[in-house]
Design an enzyme around this catalytic site. Structure first.
Site, mmCIF file in Angstrom:
data_model
loop_
_atom_site.group_PDB
_atom_site.id
_atom_site.type_symbol
_atom_site.label_atom_id
_atom_site.label_comp_id
_atom_site.label_asym_id
_atom_site.label_seq_id
_atom_site.Cartn_x
_atom_site.Cartn_y
_atom_site.Cartn_z
ATOM 1 N N GLU A 1 -4.474 -10.003 0.255
ATOM 2 C CA GLU A 1 -5.297 -9.887 1.463
ATOM 3 C C GLU A 1 -6.737 -10.178 1.063
ATOM 4 O O GLU A 1 -7.234 -9.652 0.075
ATOM 5 C CB GLU A 1 -5.201 -8.493 2.093
ATOM 6 N N GLU B 1 0.816 -1.227 0.000
ATOM 7 C CA GLU B 1 0.000 0.000 0.000
ATOM 8 C C GLU B 1 0.845 1.272 0.000
ATOM 9 O O GLU B 1 0.704 2.134 0.852
ATOM 10 C CB GLU B 1 -0.974 -0.035 1.185
#
Length: 1011
Positions: free
Chosen positions: A513, A447
């Site tokens: 994820e 991220e």
């Protein structure tokens, strides 16, 4: 020399006098040391150090690195440890937001100055003698968060950033015989902190071990082990490239194979015929031993190295291990336990054993390199690892995505001043971990948007190694698709993944994820695993995440509890968003593990009354390697058990006859198939269940039942007592009271006094449409959208009419019915109808009519409050752990017993939990077996929650210790509770098929006292 704060805030100043990163091998003096695992070349400096805490750099002590500086009055502190868990500063949990946001105005690279804790450490080291000629003494810091300065005997030695890879410094020139002062200063925030905005608690200090290592004059500085497996897997070549300091040579031997011979360019090699290949199913490791010799031929050190022979990469467009397509059944794992990120080898080993037992085959190191022993253990136990660089700039990434998508503001993005620091982090991770067979992919971090720097990191990995490169962040910035060799996404619904794969098929697809397991969650995850079986390009994913991150605290009354964001007085924080684990904070399994183990099982069985079909999801293991046990039971009683010989090859299915015969006697039977370890494994003993499935067989009575099946004659119709304010119904052993004032069933007495009978209700029975919102429901705003159902449950108003309540009699029973208007829901109506029979059974029929525009319904059932002494629960239904309509695959039908006090799972925040699906009947009783029995209509199982608290008491508590002392037992039989959901926790809703249906709903169950 000191380090000025301007250097701490300089992204280009990330290391000074730090030694180059290298492999994580250890060297020994002789074979006895190797056998004992204790090297005389290494001294562990863990233990008690002198310590001084300063709130910011301006208050940090100066000159303490001088041996003459008196530190006797300083505090003692344990190393390794986070200073925030030793009484200094505050633990702070933050997810996306930078922890200083709103406190000080700083730009990327700059650091807070008013609040930036500085930890100063001192330890005196005694040396018997100075290093011999050519020898060196090196300080190794396994983890210092986030910037560390090192002095010895008053002399400046060096500086390093990167909290999660080792930093080494040569102390040789500064040491002397006798006492030596080692002094370190660790800054909490540095320029590197901008690259470490992971979703975790913010700590600082020396949190991993500290070592002093002696390097002989001829020393193996670095070791690179390469393995090439032949296309047909019949041979493998092991190549070793040693790098020495000092003049000398290396001899190497692969146990069971032979000596390695020079093959040119400084390499040694050997070919292994018929290799035993490493995989998660068979993590076999060869022992490589290296002998380091100086110029005279004298041995200076022995180096043992484990070697796994395996091939991993993208072949024919998919990820394969040893030629077979892999499905990642993985989990993301923070290094986090009772002492924060201070982890021991023993704790890590216990974690990996727990993962293996849950059928998990892969770990992503979210979002930084772990302790080196983690990789050693994954090698030994067999877990595939995505090794992730210590990089996350989520706070900047989030701001860009939410505003103008200006890629020029990305961090590191295309900013040249950050490039070398980021590449240094990748190189440090690679060099340390490169020889571990468990590492199958390198990850460029998490991220942090995209840009040229991350693309350069990917190219760095490729220039050094053949393993694929992973990075998900280019989803938001696709300018450099070469940053990842796989398509990686987060929290994409399974249906969307399937849709994407219809057109995007140029790379393997994984979910780095998925299944955000916050609180009571992990629903509908089977959708993903089914897709992995259907489409070879979808290769699984990694659950978020392994265990709740929480801190052990005590309530004002001394009660221990798990604290989360804000509980330590910190701000800003992100509350209980750290409670995402499939394991609790103490690393014991949560109820979600029941489903994880089932969905990730390597053998799946479809069970019928006469035959069963076994599908083998192993890559290399036949089902014949496991014992297969088939068990026949009826309502909790085992009738028979048999061993079934199976031999299903990997990736195939086969059908076998059931080795047991279901009786012809009418009833409900279960056939349970269990695959168990035949031999002890490192992670579980023989007999451990690896996979299991169950089938339910209903044998119906003949239409013209013989006398043996005839129902007993009913008891005489009960007596009806029409009072002014109450309607009573009574029989020989019971009394029921319905209140005209309250508009509800208010009393049920069962049994004569001589039998120990008495009152079984503590409050009026009422309809229930609400439960304490789960974390997922809070995430999409359920309390706001659906709060009217809470009002409807709390405040129904009975409908008065000419017939109030409605009372009907027939030859066998008396029926009393109440109709209700529902607060906050104009046009909605509910009714509760109670049919009381002569033996004291109350048959409940509950009806709900609601307008089309009514909000979604959380659940539909009843609330019965019974005496707190009824604290023992027995149920015939699905279990043993809690289960919901979208998380019941791992549950099995059986008769279970439990204590009511144990029915609320230990999620960080109390919420709806503890329910069971498929319940045929249940009893809540006291210690003498007296209490209440609930039953459903045949063929229409109910859901059941039994807790010491009402949904409203659960909802009001932020922590378990805030729940009131139990004064009742609360039963909530239900037609259905909405599924818990599981795609993610900040807006995703329960899949429609697991929501309560629209239109009129009717629920039937019965209640009867037991003695």
């Amino acid at each position: 020399m000191t380090i000025d704060i301007s250097r701490i805030a300089d992204p280009t100043f990330f290391a000074d006098n730090r030694l180059p990163a290298h492999s994580d091998h250890l060297w020994y003096a002789d074979a006895a040391e190797v056998e004992a695992g204790e090297s005389s070349f290494q001294v562990c400096l863990d233990g008690v150090w002198k310590f001084f805490y300063a709130k910011n750099p301006s208050q940090a002590p100066q000159g303490f690195w001088d041996p003459e500086h008196d530190v006797a009055d300083w505090d003692d502190i344990r190393v390794p440890a986070h200073i925030q868990l030793q009484g200094y500063d505050l633990p702070q949990y933050a997810n996306v937001q930078y922890p200083w946001d709103g406190r000080e105005q700083v730009e990327p690279g700059q650091v807070p100055t008013a609040y930036n804790p500085v930890a100063s450490y001192v330890r005196d080291i005694d040396l018997d003698q100075a290093p011999a000629d050519g020898e060196r003494l090196v300080l190794r810091l396994e983890g210092a968060e986030s910037a560390v300065v090192v002095w010895v005997n008053g002399a400046y030695v060096g500086y390093s950033l990167d909290s999660f890879t080792p930093s080494e410094f040569d102390l040789t020139a500064h040491l002397r015989p006798g006492s030596n002062r080692l002094a370190l200063q660790v800054y909490k925030w540095s320029s590197g902190s901008w690259l470490e905005d992971q979703d975790f608690y913010r700590f600082s200090g020396l949190f991993r071990s500290v070592y002093l290592r002696r390097l002989p004059a001829t020393h193996l500085e670095d070791l690179r082990v390469g393995v090439e497996v032949a296309p047909d897997l019949t041979s493998a070549t092991v190549r070793v490239r040693p790098r020495l300091s000092g003049e000398g040579s290396v001899r190497a031997r692969l146990e069971g194979v032979g000596e390695l011979e020079p093959i040119g360019d400084g390499e040694l090699g050997v070919t292994v015929a018929g290799p035993r290949l490493w995989s998660a199913e068979d993590p076999y490791l060869y022992d490589l031993s290296l002998e380091v010799l100086d110029a005279s031929g004298r041995r200076t050190e022995l180096v043992p190295q484990k070697v796994g022979l395996r091939r991993f990469g993208i072949e024919d467009g998919v990820l394969r291990v040893n030629g077979e397509r892999i499905v990642f059944r993985g989990v993301n794992r923070h290094e986090f336990g009772l002492d924060g990120r201070v982890m021991t080898r023993e704790r890590t080993e216990a974690d990996l054993v727990a993962l293996k037992r849950a059928n998990i085959n892969a770990v992503r190191t979210s979002h930084y390199p772990n302790n080196s022993f983690f990789y050693e253990l994954c090698d030994a136990y067999g877990l595939y690892v995505i090794d992730e660089t210590n990089l996350e700039t989520h706070g900047v990434w989030d701001h860009i995505v939410r505003t103008d998508h200006d890629v020029s503001r990305a961090l590191p993005g295309d900013r040249p001043q950050w490039r070398e620091a980021v590449l240094d982090r990748a190189r440090s991770m690679y060099e340390r971990d490169k020889n571990h067979p468990c590492v199958v992919m390198w990850s460029c971090g998490n991220e942090s948007f995209g840009g040229s720097t991350i693309a350069a990191m990917a190219e760095l990995f490729r220039s050094l190694d053949s393993r694929p490169v992973h990075y998900e962040g280019i989803v938001e910035d696709p300018r450099h698709p070469e940053s990842s060799d796989v398509v990686s996404r987060m929290y994409t619904p399974a249906a969307t993944v399937e849709q994407m794969l219809r057109t995007e098929r140029d790379k393997p697809f994984i979910l780095c994820e998925f299944a955000h397991a916050m609180g009571n969650s992990f629903g509908a995850v089977d959708r993903y695993m089914d897709l992995a079986e259907r489409d070879p390009l979808f290769q699984g994913g990694f659950i978020w995440d392994f265990a709740d991150q929480a801190i052990a605290l005590r309530a004002p009354d001394g009660t221990p509890y798990w604290g989360y964001g804000g509980d330590c007085g910190e701000a800003p924080h992100d509350g209980d968003f750290c409670g995402n684990g499939i394991f609790y904070a103490d690393h014991t399994p949560s109820p979600k593990i029941q489903e994880v183990r089932h969905l990730f099982r390597p053998l799946a069985t479809r069970v019928g009354a006469q035959e069963l079909e076994v599908t083998n999801r192993f890559l290399f293991t036949s089902s014949a390697e496991l014992d297969c046990i088939v068990t026949l039971a009826r309502e909790g009683r085992e009738l028979a058990s048999a061993r079934l010989d199976t031999d299903v090859a990997p990736g195939t299915s086969a059908t076998y006859p059931v080795p047991l015969t279901v009786p012809a006697t009418p009833g409900e039977y279960t056939l349970t198939v269990s695959f168990r370890l035949r031999h002890d494994e490192a992670w579980a003993p023989a007999g451990h269940e690896v996979a299991g499935d169950q089938g339910v067989v209903l044998v119906e009575a003949p239409r013209s039942a013989p006398a043996a099946f005839a129902a007993p004659a009913p008891e005489p119709r009960p007596e009806l007592v029409e009072g002014l304010h109450n309607v009573g119904v009574r029989g020989q052993r019971f009394e029921v009271l319905f209140s005209r004032v309250t508009g509800a069933l208010v009393s049920y007495r069962f049994g004569r006094t001589s039998e120990g009978g008495g009152e079984l209700l503590c409050a009026p029975v009422r309809p229930c449409f609400w439960h304490a919102p789960t974390a997922n429901e809070r995430g999409y705003g359920s309390p706001f959208e659906e709060g009217a159902w809470s009002l409807a449950t709390r405040y129904p108003r009975v409908v008065m009419g000419p017939e109030y309540p409605q009372v009907r009699q027939d030859e066998e029973s008396v029926t009393v019915t109440f109709d209700y208007e529902l607060a906050g829901l104009p046009g909605a109506r509910a009714s509760m109808s109670y049919r009381v029979t002569g033996e004291g059974t109350i048959e409940v029929t509950q009806v709900l009519d609601r307008p089309e525009d009514a909000p979604d319904l959380p659940e539909f059932g009843s609330i019965l409050e019974v005496p707190v002494e009824l604290d023992r629960l027995t149920w015939y239904g699905e279990g043993p752990e809690e289960c919901y309509v979208d998380r019941r695959g791992g549950a099995r039908l059986d008769v279970y017993r439990a204590r009511v006090a144990d029915q609320l799972p230990g999620y960080l925040t109390p919420q709806e939990s503890g329910s069971r699906t498929g319940v045929r009947w249940a009893e809540v009783t006291d210690v003498r077996g007296r209490g209440l029995r609930l039953e459903c209509d045949p063929g229409r199982p109910m859901e059941l929650s039994v807790l010491p608290w009402t949904p409203f008491e659960v909802e009001e508590a932020r922590h378990a210790f805030e729940l009131p002392s139990p004064v009742r037992t609360v039963l909530r039989p239900a037609l259905m509770r909405r599924g818990v959901g599981g795609d993610q926790s900040w807006g995703a809703r329960t899949h429609p098929e697991y929501c309560l249906p629209a239109g009129r709903l009717e629920f039937r169950y019965s209640v009867r006292g037991v003695l």
